[in-house]
Motif scaffolding. Structure first.
Motif, PDB file in Angstrom:
ATOM      1  N   LEU A  79     -37.060  -3.784  27.538  1.00 36.30           N
ATOM      2  CA  LEU A  79     -37.327  -3.045  26.298  1.00 36.30           C
ATOM      3  C   LEU A  79     -36.684  -1.662  26.365  1.00 36.30           C
ATOM      4  CD1 LEU A  79     -38.867  -3.033  23.583  1.00 36.30           C
ATOM      5  CD2 LEU A  79     -40.818  -2.127  24.829  1.00 36.30           C
ATOM      6  N   GLU A  80     -36.871  -0.999  27.479  1.00 38.33           N
ATOM      7  CA  GLU A  80     -36.286   0.330  27.677  1.00 38.33           C
ATOM      8  C   GLU A  80     -34.754   0.264  27.613  1.00 38.33           C
ATOM      9  OE1 GLU A  80     -36.907   4.016  30.747  1.00 38.33           O
ATOM     10  OE2 GLU A  80     -36.887   2.001  31.586  1.00 38.33           O
ATOM     11  N   LYS A  81     -34.172  -0.766  28.210  1.00 41.44           N
ATOM     12  CA  LYS A  81     -32.724  -0.924  28.194  1.00 41.44           C
ATOM     13  C   LYS A  81     -32.205  -1.125  26.774  1.00 41.44           C
ATOM     14  CE  LYS A  81     -28.925  -3.664  30.165  1.00 41.44           C
ATOM     15  NZ  LYS A  81     -28.056  -3.206  29.160  1.00 41.44           N
ATOM     16  N   ALA A  82     -32.885  -1.942  25.991  1.00 47.32           N
ATOM     17  CA  ALA A  82     -32.461  -2.174  24.607  1.00 47.32           C
ATOM     18  C   ALA A  82     -32.478  -0.874  23.810  1.00 47.32           C
ATOM     19  CB  ALA A  82     -33.363  -3.215  23.948  1.00 47.32           C
ATOM     20  N   ILE A  83     -33.512  -0.068  23.999  1.00 52.20           N
ATOM     21  CA  ILE A  83     -33.622   1.212  23.284  1.00 52.20           C
ATOM     22  C   ILE A  83     -32.510   2.163  23.729  1.00 52.20           C
ATOM     23  CG2 ILE A  83     -35.056   3.271  22.975  1.00 52.20           C
ATOM     24  CD1 ILE A  83     -37.503   1.336  23.149  1.00 52.20           C
ATOM     25  N   ASN A  84     -32.306   2.274  25.047  1.00 45.37           N
ATOM     26  CA  ASN A  84     -31.270   3.181  25.558  1.00 45.37           C
ATOM     27  C   ASN A  84     -29.861   2.732  25.191  1.00 45.37           C
ATOM     28  OD1 ASN A  84     -32.909   5.165  26.721  1.00 45.37           O
ATOM     29  ND2 ASN A  84     -33.243   3.902  28.522  1.00 45.37           N
ATOM     30  N   ASP A  85     -29.627   1.409  25.164  1.00 42.18           N
ATOM     31  CA  ASP A  85     -28.308   0.898  24.760  1.00 42.18           C
ATOM     32  C   ASP A  85     -27.993   1.296  23.322  1.00 42.18           C
ATOM     33  OD1 ASP A  85     -27.940  -0.251  27.239  1.00 42.18           O
ATOM     34  OD2 ASP A  85     -28.300  -2.316  26.558  1.00 42.18           O
ATOM     35  N   GLN A  86     -28.964   1.171  22.444  1.00 46.54           N
ATOM     36  CA  GLN A  86     -28.739   1.529  21.041  1.00 46.54           C
ATOM     37  C   GLN A  86     -28.594   3.046  20.866  1.00 46.54           C
ATOM     38  OE1 GLN A  86     -27.973  -0.697  18.612  1.00 46.54           O
ATOM     39  NE2 GLN A  86     -28.022  -2.046  20.385  1.00 46.54           N
ATOM     40  N   ALA A  87     -29.343   3.817  21.644  1.00 47.79           N
ATOM     41  CA  ALA A  87     -29.224   5.278  21.593  1.00 47.79           C
ATOM     42  C   ALA A  87     -27.819   5.708  22.008  1.00 47.79           C
ATOM     43  CB  ALA A  87     -30.269   5.935  22.488  1.00 47.79           C
ATOM     44  N   LEU A 117     -34.472   4.802  17.327  1.00 49.13           N
ATOM     45  CA  LEU A 117     -35.508   3.819  17.009  1.00 49.13           C
ATOM     46  C   LEU A 117     -36.235   4.276  15.747  1.00 49.13           C
ATOM     47  CD1 LEU A 117     -37.014   1.245  17.818  1.00 49.13           C
ATOM     48  CD2 LEU A 117     -38.526   2.669  19.201  1.00 49.13           C
ATOM     49  N   HIS A 118     -36.198   3.463  14.726  1.00 49.29           N
ATOM     50  CA  HIS A 118     -36.820   3.780  13.440  1.00 49.29           C
ATOM     51  C   HIS A 118     -38.219   3.161  13.364  1.00 49.29           C
ATOM     52  CE1 HIS A 118     -37.641   3.145   9.139  1.00 49.29           C
ATOM     53  NE2 HIS A 118     -36.945   4.248   8.934  1.00 49.29           N
ATOM     54  N   THR A 119     -38.330   1.878  13.710  1.00 49.55           N
ATOM     55  CA  THR A 119     -39.594   1.144  13.601  1.00 49.55           C
ATOM     56  C   THR A 119     -39.678   0.117  14.726  1.00 49.55           C
ATOM     57  OG1 THR A 119     -39.405   1.282  11.189  1.00 49.55           O
ATOM     58  CG2 THR A 119     -41.006  -0.291  12.054  1.00 49.55           C
ATOM     59  N   THR A 172     -40.052  -6.385  17.838  1.00 48.25           N
ATOM     60  CA  THR A 172     -38.952  -6.316  16.873  1.00 48.25           C
ATOM     61  C   THR A 172     -38.715  -4.850  16.583  1.00 48.25           C
ATOM     62  OG1 THR A 172     -39.600  -8.430  15.904  1.00 48.25           O
ATOM     63  CG2 THR A 172     -38.141  -7.023  14.589  1.00 48.25           C
ATOM     64  N   MET A 173     -37.489  -4.411  16.820  1.00 51.48           N
ATOM     65  CA  MET A 173     -37.154  -2.998  16.667  1.00 51.48           C
ATOM     66  C   MET A 173     -36.059  -2.819  15.618  1.00 51.48           C
ATOM     67  SD  MET A 173     -37.013  -2.100  20.723  1.00 51.48           S
ATOM     68  CE  MET A 173     -36.064  -3.579  21.080  1.00 51.48           C
ATOM     69  N   VAL A 174     -36.228  -1.803  14.777  1.00 46.48           N
ATOM     70  CA  VAL A 174     -35.210  -1.435  13.798  1.00 46.48           C
ATOM     71  C   VAL A 174     -34.653  -0.091  14.223  1.00 46.48           C
ATOM     72  CG1 VAL A 174     -34.728  -0.885  11.376  1.00 46.48           C
ATOM     73  CG2 VAL A 174     -36.409  -2.664  11.951  1.00 46.48           C
ATOM     74  N   PHE A 175     -33.343  -0.054  14.397  1.00 45.56           N
ATOM     75  CA  PHE A 175     -32.650   1.172  14.791  1.00 45.56           C
ATOM     76  C   PHE A 175     -31.845   1.686  13.610  1.00 45.56           C
ATOM     77  CE2 PHE A 175     -33.377  -1.093  18.712  1.00 45.56           C
ATOM     78  CZ  PHE A 175     -33.729  -0.089  19.591  1.00 45.56           C
TER      79      PHE A 175
END
Length: 70
Positions: A26-34, A40-42, A63-66
């Motif tokens: 989860l952390e990797k997915a967030i950092n990759d998009q950053a 991260l919006h929602t 489910t994450m919306v960026f």
């Protein structure tokens, strides 16, 4: 470039003990998009129990919306 990106990550909870063994995904997915210029919006989650799997635990679907910055 897309304004929004939607990703889903499945987290598998341990049968015994507490906590997820794979929060790093989860952390990797967030950092990759950053790193790509998104924030991260929602985030929403849904959980389901194991269906008789030996050594299985609950599964949590995040489910994450960026949203693209700038």
């Amino acid at each position: 470039m897309q304004q929004y990106v939607v990703l889903q990550v499945i987290l598998k909870e341990k049968l015994w003990g507490t906590g997820s063994g794979n929060l790093t995904s989860l952390e990797k997915a967030i950092n990759d998009q950053a790193a790509k210029g998104y924030r991260l919006h929602t985030i929403t989650t849904a959980s389901s129990g194991s269906k008789g799997m030996i050594g299985g635990g609950d599964r949590i679907q995040a489910t994450m919306v960026f949203e693209r910055l700038g």
